[in-house]
Design a protein around this motif. Structure first.
Motif, PDB file in Angstrom:
ATOM      1  N   LEU A 147     -10.495  -4.278 -11.935  1.00  0.00           N
ATOM      2  CA  LEU A 147     -10.701  -5.118 -10.750  1.00  0.00           C
ATOM      3  C   LEU A 147     -10.728  -4.319  -9.433  1.00  0.00           C
ATOM      4  CD1 LEU A 147     -11.243  -7.943  -9.692  1.00  0.00           C
ATOM      5  CD2 LEU A 147      -8.774  -8.388  -9.731  1.00  0.00           C
ATOM      6  N   PRO A 148      -9.834  -3.338  -9.253  1.00  0.00           N
ATOM      7  CA  PRO A 148      -9.943  -2.560  -8.001  1.00  0.00           C
ATOM      8  C   PRO A 148     -11.301  -1.881  -7.858  1.00  0.00           C
ATOM      9  CG  PRO A 148      -7.844  -2.115  -9.087  1.00  0.00           C
ATOM     10  CD  PRO A 148      -8.650  -2.956 -10.044  1.00  0.00           C
ATOM     11  N   LEU A 149     -11.844  -1.394  -8.977  1.00  0.00           N
ATOM     12  CA  LEU A 149     -13.177  -0.753  -8.933  1.00  0.00           C
ATOM     13  C   LEU A 149     -14.251  -1.760  -8.538  1.00  0.00           C
ATOM     14  CD1 LEU A 149     -13.212   1.584 -12.030  1.00  0.00           C
ATOM     15  CD2 LEU A 149     -14.017   2.174  -9.740  1.00  0.00           C
ATOM     16  N   THR A 199       6.768  -0.952  -6.363  1.00  0.00           N
ATOM     17  CA  THR A 199       5.401  -0.391  -6.406  1.00  0.00           C
ATOM     18  C   THR A 199       5.057   0.149  -7.788  1.00  0.00           C
ATOM     19  OG1 THR A 199       6.234   1.755  -5.694  1.00  0.00           O
ATOM     20  CG2 THR A 199       5.435   0.274  -3.970  1.00  0.00           C
ATOM     21  N   ARG A 200       5.933  -0.054  -8.762  1.00  0.00           N
ATOM     22  CA  ARG A 200       5.669   0.529 -10.085  1.00  0.00           C
ATOM     23  C   ARG A 200       4.376  -0.056 -10.677  1.00  0.00           C
ATOM     24  NH1 ARG A 200      10.942  -0.478 -13.423  1.00  0.00           N
ATOM     25  NH2 ARG A 200      10.828  -2.433 -12.287  1.00  0.00           N
ATOM     26  N   SER A 201       3.479   0.846 -11.064  1.00  0.00           N
ATOM     27  CA  SER A 201       2.182   0.470 -11.653  1.00  0.00           C
ATOM     28  C   SER A 201       1.421  -0.536 -10.790  1.00  0.00           C
ATOM     29  CB  SER A 201       2.363  -0.109 -13.064  1.00  0.00           C
ATOM     30  OG  SER A 201       3.053   0.796 -13.872  1.00  0.00           O
ATOM     31  N   SER A 202       1.575  -0.435  -9.485  1.00  0.00           N
ATOM     32  CA  SER A 202       0.846  -1.342  -8.591  1.00  0.00           C
ATOM     33  C   SER A 202      -0.624  -0.934  -8.520  1.00  0.00           C
ATOM     34  CB  SER A 202       1.452  -1.292  -7.189  1.00  0.00           C
ATOM     35  OG  SER A 202       0.575  -1.919  -6.285  1.00  0.00           O
ATOM     36  N   LEU A 203      -1.510  -1.905  -8.680  1.00  0.00           N
ATOM     37  CA  LEU A 203      -2.947  -1.584  -8.619  1.00  0.00           C
ATOM     38  C   LEU A 203      -3.399  -1.304  -7.189  1.00  0.00           C
ATOM     39  CD1 LEU A 203      -4.484  -3.897 -11.376  1.00  0.00           C
ATOM     40  CD2 LEU A 203      -4.427  -1.400 -11.325  1.00  0.00           C
ATOM     41  N   SER A 204      -2.574  -1.620  -6.202  1.00  0.00           N
ATOM     42  CA  SER A 204      -2.916  -1.246  -4.822  1.00  0.00           C
ATOM     43  C   SER A 204      -3.029   0.275  -4.706  1.00  0.00           C
ATOM     44  CB  SER A 204      -1.843  -1.734  -3.847  1.00  0.00           C
ATOM     45  OG  SER A 204      -1.837  -3.130  -3.799  1.00  0.00           O
ATOM     46  N   TYR A 205      -2.235   0.980  -5.508  1.00  0.00           N
ATOM     47  CA  TYR A 205      -2.291   2.445  -5.450  1.00  0.00           C
ATOM     48  C   TYR A 205      -3.538   2.978  -6.164  1.00  0.00           C
ATOM     49  CZ  TYR A 205       2.033   2.710  -2.957  1.00  0.00           C
ATOM     50  OH  TYR A 205       2.976   2.597  -1.964  1.00  0.00           O
ATOM     51  N   LYS A 206      -3.961   2.271  -7.195  1.00  0.00           N
ATOM     52  CA  LYS A 206      -5.230   2.652  -7.838  1.00  0.00           C
ATOM     53  C   LYS A 206      -6.388   2.430  -6.842  1.00  0.00           C
ATOM     54  CE  LYS A 206      -7.849   1.972 -12.060  1.00  0.00           C
ATOM     55  NZ  LYS A 206      -7.735   1.623 -13.465  1.00  0.00           N
ATOM     56  N   LEU A 207      -6.323   1.283  -6.166  1.00  0.00           N
ATOM     57  CA  LEU A 207      -7.304   0.964  -5.143  1.00  0.00           C
ATOM     58  C   LEU A 207      -7.321   2.047  -4.056  1.00  0.00           C
ATOM     59  CD1 LEU A 207      -9.145  -1.372  -3.979  1.00  0.00           C
ATOM     60  CD2 LEU A 207      -7.103  -2.169  -2.806  1.00  0.00           C
ATOM     61  N   LYS A 208      -6.133   2.455  -3.657  1.00  0.00           N
ATOM     62  CA  LYS A 208      -6.021   3.481  -2.610  1.00  0.00           C
ATOM     63  C   LYS A 208      -6.689   4.790  -3.068  1.00  0.00           C
ATOM     64  CE  LYS A 208      -2.657   6.217  -0.042  1.00  0.00           C
ATOM     65  NZ  LYS A 208      -1.250   6.595   0.104  1.00  0.00           N
ATOM     66  N   ARG A 209      -6.442   5.163  -4.324  1.00  0.00           N
ATOM     67  CA  ARG A 209      -7.041   6.402  -4.857  1.00  0.00           C
ATOM     68  C   ARG A 209      -8.563   6.312  -4.856  1.00  0.00           C
ATOM     69  NH1 ARG A 209      -2.943   6.753  -8.444  1.00  0.00           N
ATOM     70  NH2 ARG A 209      -4.094   5.692 -10.109  1.00  0.00           N
ATOM     71  N   VAL A 249      -8.767  -4.674   2.709  1.00  0.00           N
ATOM     72  CA  VAL A 249      -8.622  -5.194   1.343  1.00  0.00           C
ATOM     73  C   VAL A 249      -7.190  -5.690   1.200  1.00  0.00           C
ATOM     74  CG1 VAL A 249      -8.807  -4.707  -1.124  1.00  0.00           C
ATOM     75  CG2 VAL A 249     -10.240  -3.442   0.501  1.00  0.00           C
ATOM     76  N   VAL A 250      -7.026  -6.890   0.625  1.00  0.00           N
ATOM     77  CA  VAL A 250      -5.666  -7.372   0.367  1.00  0.00           C
ATOM     78  C   VAL A 250      -5.228  -6.852  -0.997  1.00  0.00           C
ATOM     79  CG1 VAL A 250      -4.148  -9.359   0.132  1.00  0.00           C
ATOM     80  CG2 VAL A 250      -6.060  -9.446   1.744  1.00  0.00           C
ATOM     81  N   GLY A 251      -4.137  -6.069  -1.000  1.00  0.00           N
ATOM     82  CA  GLY A 251      -3.622  -5.511  -2.254  1.00  0.00           C
ATOM     83  C   GLY A 251      -2.602  -6.430  -2.895  1.00  0.00           C
ATOM     84  N   ALA A 252      -1.688  -6.956  -2.085  1.00  0.00           N
ATOM     85  CA  ALA A 252      -0.664  -7.883  -2.596  1.00  0.00           C
ATOM     86  C   ALA A 252      -0.588  -9.076  -1.646  1.00  0.00           C
ATOM     87  CB  ALA A 252       0.701  -7.194  -2.674  1.00  0.00           C
ATOM     88  N   PRO A 253      -0.556 -10.288  -2.176  1.00  0.00           N
ATOM     89  CA  PRO A 253      -0.652 -11.474  -1.310  1.00  0.00           C
ATOM     90  C   PRO A 253       0.692 -11.878  -0.709  1.00  0.00           C
ATOM     91  CG  PRO A 253      -0.600 -12.148  -3.607  1.00  0.00           C
ATOM     92  CD  PRO A 253      -0.487 -10.659  -3.610  1.00  0.00           C
ATOM     93  N   HIS A 254       1.269 -10.998   0.092  1.00  0.00           N
ATOM     94  CA  HIS A 254       2.538 -11.333   0.748  1.00  0.00           C
ATOM     95  C   HIS A 254       2.316 -12.502   1.704  1.00  0.00           C
ATOM     96  CE1 HIS A 254       4.325  -7.862  -1.026  1.00  0.00           C
ATOM     97  NE2 HIS A 254       3.738  -6.966  -0.255  1.00  0.00           N
ATOM     98  N   PRO A 255       3.334 -13.363   1.856  1.00  0.00           N
ATOM     99  CA  PRO A 255       3.163 -14.533   2.733  1.00  0.00           C
ATOM    100  C   PRO A 255       2.828 -14.159   4.179  1.00  0.00           C
ATOM    101  CG  PRO A 255       5.420 -14.391   1.844  1.00  0.00           C
ATOM    102  CD  PRO A 255       4.611 -13.349   1.147  1.00  0.00           C
ATOM    103  N   HIS A 256       3.220 -12.938   4.579  1.00  0.00           N
ATOM    104  CA  HIS A 256       2.900 -12.471   5.941  1.00  0.00           C
ATOM    105  C   HIS A 256       1.408 -12.523   6.233  1.00  0.00           C
ATOM    106  CE1 HIS A 256       6.596 -10.656   4.572  1.00  0.00           C
ATOM    107  NE2 HIS A 256       6.935 -10.348   5.811  1.00  0.00           N
TER     108      HIS A 256
END
Ligand SMILES: NC(=O)c1ccc[n+]([C@@H]2O[C@H](COP(=O)([O-])OP(=O)(O)OC[C@H]3O[C@@H](n4cnc5c(N)ncnc54)[C@H](O)[C@@H]3O)[C@@H](O)[C@H]2O)c1
Length: 406
Positions: A297-299, A330-340, A376-383
């Motif tokens: 999905l990040p790709l 942040t363990r195995s967070s796909l936001s970091y894959k997205l970042k890479r 890009v939204v990585g995690a849908p925090h309420p903020h």
């Protein structure tokens, strides 16, 4: 800073020792047992986690846990130590150490037997060992053999943890507890421990309970993959998946469990899907397909952005680096894959997260909003709910309120 068992007073009696009790699963469980009146000793190899627990500070976010932790410490019902001799200080031992897969996605069935072989020199006949980590099926049997080789006569049960991180202080007291044991006596012994938390005990054999836990996490991972596959199909055809999903699920019970799209990440779901695949000699088409879809999905997000913009000339901001909403994990967070991926394609990547404290590269939300050419939204925090963003956005989750189409 480490604390020895002598500092926690070897004369004090403990009802339960939790090996790995400084972790995301072990610590809430220790707090829950102590909250219900048990005297709980945490044994953990992480000196930092032990120091933090003994200081009354949660090492990670877990809603409503810290006041309970402090109460338990003040009442003398909870303490933590790095000394492995703790394993001998209670009749009941709960084991909840990590069970990650390696870089080739192979589980290590010997991780828990190895840790318990080390602990066994401090153990004694008559103890009850409750395995709580998510294990490769057959590990309970391996553990029994390990104790037999060390001539220890202990009871072994497998009772998996099924809480969602962040919600432990609710779910530990409300979810049914699966208790896997070989006979009625051991079952009753383990059930008695969990009746501290709930009356809802479900009886299984250990092997059934091992698979029950893996099936639980696999089911969730597969469902997310279905949603993500549908998302990509809709999105590739210029359609808004969330509008379609909301419409088809509206007052239609047979589709009401179709999840929203989003990054299916974290320390458990992919790992436990790969454990089940390995258990079935890698004949697990559904599981491997789910991995390709969820990890892809990040790709897909980046490819969609690339098709519309010249990323090489843009600063891209990522909102939310934790693996899920309202988490600092942040363990195995796909936001970091997205970042890479973005680091390779874009001119610059800026990342922010209101919860994560362990990543020194994060910058404030305001800076990301001010300096990014796309978000890009990585995690849908309420903020981020209905946050005003003036540049192009990729919001798979639909948290910003502008639709999920990219
Ligand atoms: N995180 C979750 O939401 C969740 C939910 C259900 C089940 N689980 C399962 O629970 C288990 C633990 O996961 P976690 O997220 O708590 O991991 P974690 O890494 O947060 O915690 C594991 C803890 O064990 C300690 N440890 C490791 N080896 C040890 C040893 N030999 N002796 C004593 N302590 C040791 C570590 O220092 C750490 O504090 C895994 O099997 C996981 O799959 C996790």
């Amino acid at each position: 800073m480490s604390q020895s068992v002598s500092q926690v007073d070897p004369r004090s009696t403990w009802d339960i020792v939790i090996i790995g009790g400084g972790g995301h699963v072990g610590l809430p469980l220790a707090i829950a047992f102590a909250d219900r009146g048990a005297r709980v000793l945490i044994s953990d190899t992480s000196a930092a986690a032990v120091a933090s627990v003994n200081a009354g500070e949660m090492p990670f976010l877990e809603r409503d846990a810290e006041p309970k932790l402090r109460r338990a410490l003040a009442a003398g019902r909870l303490s933590a130590t790095t000394d492995p001799a703790a394993a001998g200080l209670a009749d009941v031992i709960v084991v909840v150490i990590g069970t990650s897969v390696d870089e080739h996605l192979n589980p290590d069935p010997h991780a828990i037997p190895r840790a318990l072989a080390q602990a066994s020199e401090h153990m004694r006949d008559g103890q009850l060992v409750i395995l709580r980590s998510t294990v490769f099926p057959g590990v309970t049997r391996l553990v029994e053999r390990t104790f037999a080789q060390h001539r220890l006569k202990v009871d072994v049960a497998f009772c998996p943890e099924r809480i969602a991180e962040g919600n432990a202080m609710v779910e530990l007291f409300t979810l049914p507890q699966l208790v896997g044991a070989r006979d009625d006596r051991v079952h009753e012994r383990a059930a008695k421990v969990f009746r501290l938390l709930t009356d809802r005990i479900v009886t299984l054999d250990p092997e059934e309970a091992e698979l029950a836990k893996l099936f639980t996490n696999n089911w969730r991972y597969l469902k997310f993959a279905v949603a993500n596959q549908f998302y990509m199909i809709a999105n590739s055809n210029g359609l808004d998946f969330e509008r379609i999903r909301a419409a088809l699920a509206d007052s239609y019970p047979r589709a009401s469990d179709l999840p929203r799209a989003g990054f299916a990440a974290g320390p458990c779901l992919l790992k436990d899907t790969m454990q089940l695949a390995a258990f079935n000699d890698n004949n697990y088409f559904l599981g491997h397909s789910a991995m390709l879809i969820n990890e892809g999905l990040p790709l897909h997000v980046v490819q969609r952005l690339e098709a519309a913009y010249d990323l090489s000339d843009m600063t891209v901001g990522i909102l939310g680096m934790a693996f899920k909403a309202t988490s600092d994990d942040t363990r195995s967070s796909l936001s970091y894959k997205l970042k890479r991926i973005l680091a390779f394609k874009a001119r610059r990547v800026l990342c922010t997260d209101p919860y994560v404290t362990t990543d020194l590269n994060l910058v404030p939300l305001e800076k990301v909003l001010a300096e990014s050419d796309a978000i890009v939204v990585g995690a849908p925090h309420p903020h981020y709910r209905n946050l005003r963003v003036d540049v192009p956005v990729a919001d798979v989750w639909g948290i910003l309120g502008g639709g999920v189409r990219i």
